[in-house]
Design an enzyme around this catalytic site. Structure first.
Site, PDB file in Angstrom:
ATOM      1  N   CYS A  42       0.830  -1.205   0.000  1.00 54.22           N
ATOM      2  CA  CYS A  42       0.000   0.000   0.000  1.00 54.22           C
ATOM      3  C   CYS A  42       0.864   1.255   0.000  1.00 54.22           C
ATOM      4  O   CYS A  42       0.674   2.158  -0.809  1.00 54.22           O
ATOM      5  CB  CYS A  42      -0.928  -0.019   1.208  1.00 54.22           C
ATOM      6  N   CYS A  47      -1.464   1.655  -3.141  1.00 55.26           N
ATOM      7  CA  CYS A  47      -2.460   2.722  -3.013  1.00 55.26           C
ATOM      8  C   CYS A  47      -1.855   4.128  -2.982  1.00 55.26           C
ATOM      9  O   CYS A  47      -2.314   5.019  -3.700  1.00 55.26           O
ATOM     10  CB  CYS A  47      -3.263   2.573  -1.729  1.00 55.26           C
ATOM     11  N   LYS A  50       0.235   5.269  -6.080  1.00 58.95           N
ATOM     12  CA  LYS A  50      -0.746   5.283  -7.169  1.00 58.95           C
ATOM     13  C   LYS A  50      -1.615   6.532  -7.105  1.00 58.95           C
ATOM     14  O   LYS A  50      -1.796   7.246  -8.083  1.00 58.95           O
ATOM     15  CB  LYS A  50      -1.601   4.008  -7.073  1.00 58.95           C
ATOM     16  N   TYR A 177      -8.933  -3.077 -11.704  1.00 59.40           N
ATOM     17  CA  TYR A 177      -8.815  -1.662 -11.354  1.00 59.40           C
ATOM     18  C   TYR A 177      -7.394  -1.116 -11.536  1.00 59.40           C
ATOM     19  O   TYR A 177      -7.215   0.034 -11.926  1.00 59.40           O
ATOM     20  CB  TYR A 177      -9.373  -1.391  -9.947  1.00 59.40           C
ATOM     21  N   GLU A 181      -6.674   2.097 -13.814  1.00 59.38           N
ATOM     22  CA  GLU A 181      -6.103   3.290 -13.176  1.00 59.38           C
ATOM     23  C   GLU A 181      -4.805   3.718 -13.854  1.00 59.38           C
ATOM     24  O   GLU A 181      -4.585   4.905 -14.126  1.00 59.38           O
ATOM     25  CB  GLU A 181      -5.858   3.018 -11.693  1.00 59.38           C
ATOM     26  N   HIS A 435     -26.955  21.515  -1.236  1.00 55.36           N
ATOM     27  CA  HIS A 435     -26.976  22.169  -2.543  1.00 55.36           C
ATOM     28  C   HIS A 435     -25.989  23.329  -2.591  1.00 55.36           C
ATOM     29  O   HIS A 435     -25.867  24.044  -1.609  1.00 55.36           O
ATOM     30  CB  HIS A 435     -28.401  22.673  -2.798  1.00 55.36           C
ATOM     31  N   GLU A 440     -25.933  15.481  -3.960  1.00 54.99           N
ATOM     32  CA  GLU A 440     -27.349  15.674  -3.631  1.00 54.99           C
ATOM     33  C   GLU A 440     -28.252  14.858  -4.546  1.00 54.99           C
ATOM     34  O   GLU A 440     -29.400  14.547  -4.192  1.00 54.99           O
ATOM     35  CB  GLU A 440     -27.736  17.163  -3.675  1.00 54.99           C
TER      36      GLU A 440
HETATM   37  P1  FAD Z   1       1.302  -6.087   1.799  1.00 55.02           P
HETATM   38  O1  FAD Z   1       0.970  -4.671   2.061  1.00 55.02           O
HETATM   39  O2  FAD Z   1       1.563  -6.510   0.418  1.00 55.02           O
HETATM   40  O3  FAD Z   1       2.575  -6.412   2.700  1.00 55.02           O
HETATM   41  C1  FAD Z   1       3.260  -7.620   2.607  1.00 55.02           C
HETATM   42  C2  FAD Z   1       4.708  -7.373   2.979  1.00 55.02           C
HETATM   43  O4  FAD Z   1       5.349  -8.605   3.213  1.00 55.02           O
HETATM   44  C3  FAD Z   1       5.500  -6.685   1.873  1.00 55.02           C
HETATM   45  O5  FAD Z   1       6.106  -5.512   2.384  1.00 55.02           O
HETATM   46  C4  FAD Z   1       6.544  -7.718   1.453  1.00 55.02           C
HETATM   47  O6  FAD Z   1       7.788  -7.118   1.096  1.00 55.02           O
HETATM   48  C5  FAD Z   1       6.676  -8.540   2.719  1.00 55.02           C
HETATM   49  N1  FAD Z   1       7.097  -9.935   2.515  1.00 55.02           N
HETATM   50  C6  FAD Z   1       6.656 -10.820   1.593  1.00 55.02           C
HETATM   51  N2  FAD Z   1       7.233 -12.015   1.779  1.00 55.02           N
HETATM   52  C7  FAD Z   1       8.069 -11.885   2.847  1.00 55.02           C
HETATM   53  C8  FAD Z   1       8.920 -12.782   3.540  1.00 55.02           C
HETATM   54  N3  FAD Z   1       9.013 -14.077   3.207  1.00 55.02           N
HETATM   55  N4  FAD Z   1       9.652 -12.303   4.574  1.00 55.02           N
HETATM   56  C9  FAD Z   1       9.558 -11.001   4.960  1.00 55.02           C
HETATM   57  N5  FAD Z   1       8.749 -10.118   4.344  1.00 55.02           N
HETATM   58  C10 FAD Z   1       7.993 -10.568   3.309  1.00 55.02           C
HETATM   59  N6  FAD Z   1      -5.897  -1.197  -1.820  1.00 55.02           N
HETATM   60  C11 FAD Z   1      -6.798  -0.267  -1.452  1.00 55.02           C
HETATM   61  O7  FAD Z   1      -7.477  -0.436  -0.435  1.00 55.02           O
HETATM   62  N7  FAD Z   1      -6.964   0.884  -2.188  1.00 55.02           N
HETATM   63  C12 FAD Z   1      -6.228   1.139  -3.306  1.00 55.02           C
HETATM   64  O8  FAD Z   1      -6.396   2.182  -3.943  1.00 55.02           O
HETATM   65  C13 FAD Z   1      -5.254   0.183  -3.691  1.00 55.02           C
HETATM   66  N8  FAD Z   1      -4.473   0.411  -4.764  1.00 55.02           N
HETATM   67  C14 FAD Z   1      -3.515  -0.494  -5.107  1.00 55.02           C
HETATM   68  C15 FAD Z   1      -2.711  -0.234  -6.198  1.00 55.02           C
HETATM   69  C16 FAD Z   1      -1.743  -1.131  -6.574  1.00 55.02           C
HETATM   70  C17 FAD Z   1      -0.870  -0.830  -7.776  1.00 55.02           C
HETATM   71  C18 FAD Z   1      -1.556  -2.338  -5.831  1.00 55.02           C
HETATM   72  C19 FAD Z   1      -0.512  -3.329  -6.236  1.00 55.02           C
HETATM   73  C20 FAD Z   1      -2.357  -2.608  -4.740  1.00 55.02           C
HETATM   74  C21 FAD Z   1      -3.344  -1.692  -4.357  1.00 55.02           C
HETATM   75  N9  FAD Z   1      -4.181  -1.940  -3.262  1.00 55.02           N
HETATM   76  C22 FAD Z   1      -5.123  -1.004  -2.914  1.00 55.02           C
HETATM   77  C23 FAD Z   1      -4.119  -3.201  -2.506  1.00 55.02           C
HETATM   78  C24 FAD Z   1      -3.341  -3.043  -1.199  1.00 55.02           C
HETATM   79  O9  FAD Z   1      -2.071  -2.521  -1.471  1.00 55.02           O
HETATM   80  C25 FAD Z   1      -3.233  -4.398  -0.507  1.00 55.02           C
HETATM   81  O10 FAD Z   1      -4.523  -4.930  -0.345  1.00 55.02           O
HETATM   82  C26 FAD Z   1      -2.574  -4.282   0.874  1.00 55.02           C
HETATM   83  O11 FAD Z   1      -1.299  -3.706   0.785  1.00 55.02           O
HETATM   84  C27 FAD Z   1      -2.495  -5.659   1.518  1.00 55.02           C
HETATM   85  O12 FAD Z   1      -1.804  -5.586   2.737  1.00 55.02           O
HETATM   86  P2  FAD Z   1      -1.046  -6.869   3.301  1.00 55.02           P
HETATM   87  O13 FAD Z   1      -0.606  -6.506   4.674  1.00 55.02           O
HETATM   88  O14 FAD Z   1      -1.888  -8.063   3.130  1.00 55.02           O
HETATM   89  O15 FAD Z   1       0.204  -7.087   2.339  1.00 55.02           O
END
Ligand code: FAD
Length: 450
Positions: A42, A47, A50, A177, A181, A435, A440
């Site tokens: 994110c 997010c 982006k 999306y 986007e 308004h 609205e």
């Molecule tokens: P993540 O945020 O992906 O975090 C996982 C972390 O784990 C990463 O930092 C990674 O480096 C780390 N990791 C992975 N494997 C290992 C390992 N073995 N050891 C140590 N670290 C590891 N969501 C919205 O709500 N609104 C939006 O507008 C939106 N826009 C997006 C735009 C894009 C281009 C993308 C790709 C995603 C977007 N999302 C959006 C989705 C959102 O980013 C994810 O849903 C959210 O980040 C999920 O959080 P998470 O904690 O599950 O995983």
């Protein structure tokens, strides 16, 4: 023997950071490993960056519209390097805030990749090994690019945030999306943008009227839509690329971005060896408490492939910490999650689409309106705004609210409160209009559509 940690979190993204902080607040001894940068998708490549690029891309329209309001704007120039440098500064600031919050909460952070040695032991790429009573997997997902001739020349959203320069011509593949986007971002910044999708329509799970309205608006803006089409091969050509399409055409471009889905990041982590069961998409299977098939291992966020959005990952992480360390069993309600597409025009939506409601056998009344937003009148912009309510004909309950147009996301967030409170169409009607606003229109929809 006491374990090194009460909780070890693998992944410092939206879900992991929240879970670690809250669990530490309950007094748990927490360790967290992040292999890339604190903040996760994110903050680092999702997010936040982006949305900054989306804001940047709006200015071409804003500058054009300014003339209608009496402004004379000198010929505008856009500089990609400035935008990327400013964006990177903000991302570094936010990532630092995440690390600082964890430190303040007493969470021990490790900048390393982690994998399971067994159900109670985590092995880090730094060589360290720690035991933990509970383990939380929050490794998120990664972009998926299909295999085809020249696929190694394709980029994904990860690389799109760091291109050395703005591509003059870009092809984006995908109908979700992220694809939509980015096509709008590149188009708004001045690139010739092509969107290729293998089906007839983009944004499969969105309301049909909104999808059709968006596709018409994108075409009218000059974004090139290639539906029912796929890239067969990518080849280098001079400084750029040529995308060979299944339909026979060739597109000369400077970059080809694939936004063809994301896959849970579960590979090479020793999960199955430890007994953690994965699903068909390699997602971690969890129960309603985010517990995996191994009693002391939990998973939240995108790695579980439930609803892949930041606020959902955060809630799941928080609920896990409340349940396991706070003595407050908490389930996450995945019902009525508002969502947006930051396209131009923007989509904001919450609840059932008309097709979903009818598919459930419900009798529905549809209220919708399409109008030119006031702010477009003086500039002479023809783009229209669409608002639609899907109402249960028996109970009068509003089942879905779908908006296409300026500030749609902001409006949908507020509408979500009403829907979550089981608002009826009569409740919407009883609310006095604000308004003059576009929103609205949602409380002045009187006529059922035929
Ligand atoms: P993540 O945020 O992906 O975090 C996982 C972390 O784990 C990463 O930092 C990674 O480096 C780390 N990791 C992975 N494997 C290992 C390992 N073995 N050891 C140590 N670290 C590891 N969501 C919205 O709500 N609104 C939006 O507008 C939106 N826009 C997006 C735009 C894009 C281009 C993308 C790709 C995603 C977007 N999302 C959006 C989705 C959102 O980013 C994810 O849903 C959210 O980040 C999920 O959080 P998470 O904690 O599950 O995983």
């Amino acid at each position: 023997m006491t374990a090194d940690f009460d909780l070890f979190v693998i992944g410092g993204g939206s879900g992991g950071v929240r879970a670690a902080r809250i669990a530490a607040g309950y007094g748990a001894r927490v360790g967290l490993a992040e292999e890339y940068r604190m903040g996760g998708t994110c903050v680092i490549r999702g997010c936040v960056p982006k949305k900054l690029l989306v804001y940047a891309s709006h200015y071409s329209d804003v500058l054009e519209d300014a003339a209608g309001y009496g402004w004379t704007v000198p010929p505008a120039r856009f500089d990609w390097a400035t935008l990327i440098a400013n964006k990177d500064r903000e991302i570094a600031r936010l990532s630092g805030l995440y690390a600082a919050t964890l430190s303040r909460a007493g969470v021990r952070q490790f900048l390393a990749r982690a994998e399971l040695a067994d159900a109670h032991t985590v092995r880090l790429s730094s060589g360290e090994t720690f035991t933990a009573d509970k383990i939380l997997i929050t490794t998120g997902g990664a972009p998926y690019v299909p295999t085809f001739q020249g696929c190694e020349l394709a980029i994904t959203s990860n690389e799109a945030f760091h291109l050395p320069e703005l591509p003059r011509r870009v092809v984006i593949v995908g109908g979700g999306y992220i694809a939509v986007e980015f096509a709008c971002i590149f188009h708004g910044l001045g690139a010739e943008a092509h969107l290729i999708h293998r089906s007839a329509e983009i944004l499969r799970n969105f309301d049909a009227d909104v999808r059709a309205g968006l596709m018409a608006a994108l075409s009218a803006k000059g974004l090139k839509l290639h539906m029912n089409e796929q890239i067969e091969a990518l080849e280098r050509s001079g400084d750029g690329l040529v995308a060979r399409l299944m339909g026979g055409a060739s597109l000369p471009v400077d970059a080809a971005m694939f936004a063809t889905g994301r896959r849970p990041a579960t590979a090479g982590m020793g999960l199955q060896e430890a007994g953690v069961q994965l699903g068909l998409m390699d997602e971690i299977i969890v129960d309603e408490w985010s517990r995996t098939t191994v009693e002391n291992i939990y998973a939240v966020g995108d790695v579980t492939n439930r609803v892949n959005l930041t606020p959902v990952a955060i809630r799941e992480g928080h609920a896990f910490a409340d349940t396991v360390f706070g003595g407050e069993p908490t389930r996450v309600d995945h019902h009525l999650i508002p969502t947006a597409v930051f396209s131009q025009p923007e989509i904001g939506t919450v609840g059932l689409t008309e097709a979903e409601a009818r598919g459930r056998g419900l009798a529905v009344d549809i209220y919708k309106t399409s109008f030119r937003p006031m702010k477009y009148v003086l500039p002479g912009r023809e783009e229209r705004m669409l608002m639609k309510l899907v109402v249960d004909a028996e109970t009068d309950k509003v089942l879905g609210c779908h908006i296409l147009g300026p500030d749609a996301a902001e409006i949908a967030q507020m509408a979500a409160i009403a829907l979550k409170m089981n608002a009826t169409k009569a409740d919407f009607d009883n609310t006095v209009a604000l308004h003059p606003s576009a929103a609205e229109e949602l409380v002045t929809l009187r006529q059922k559509s035929a």
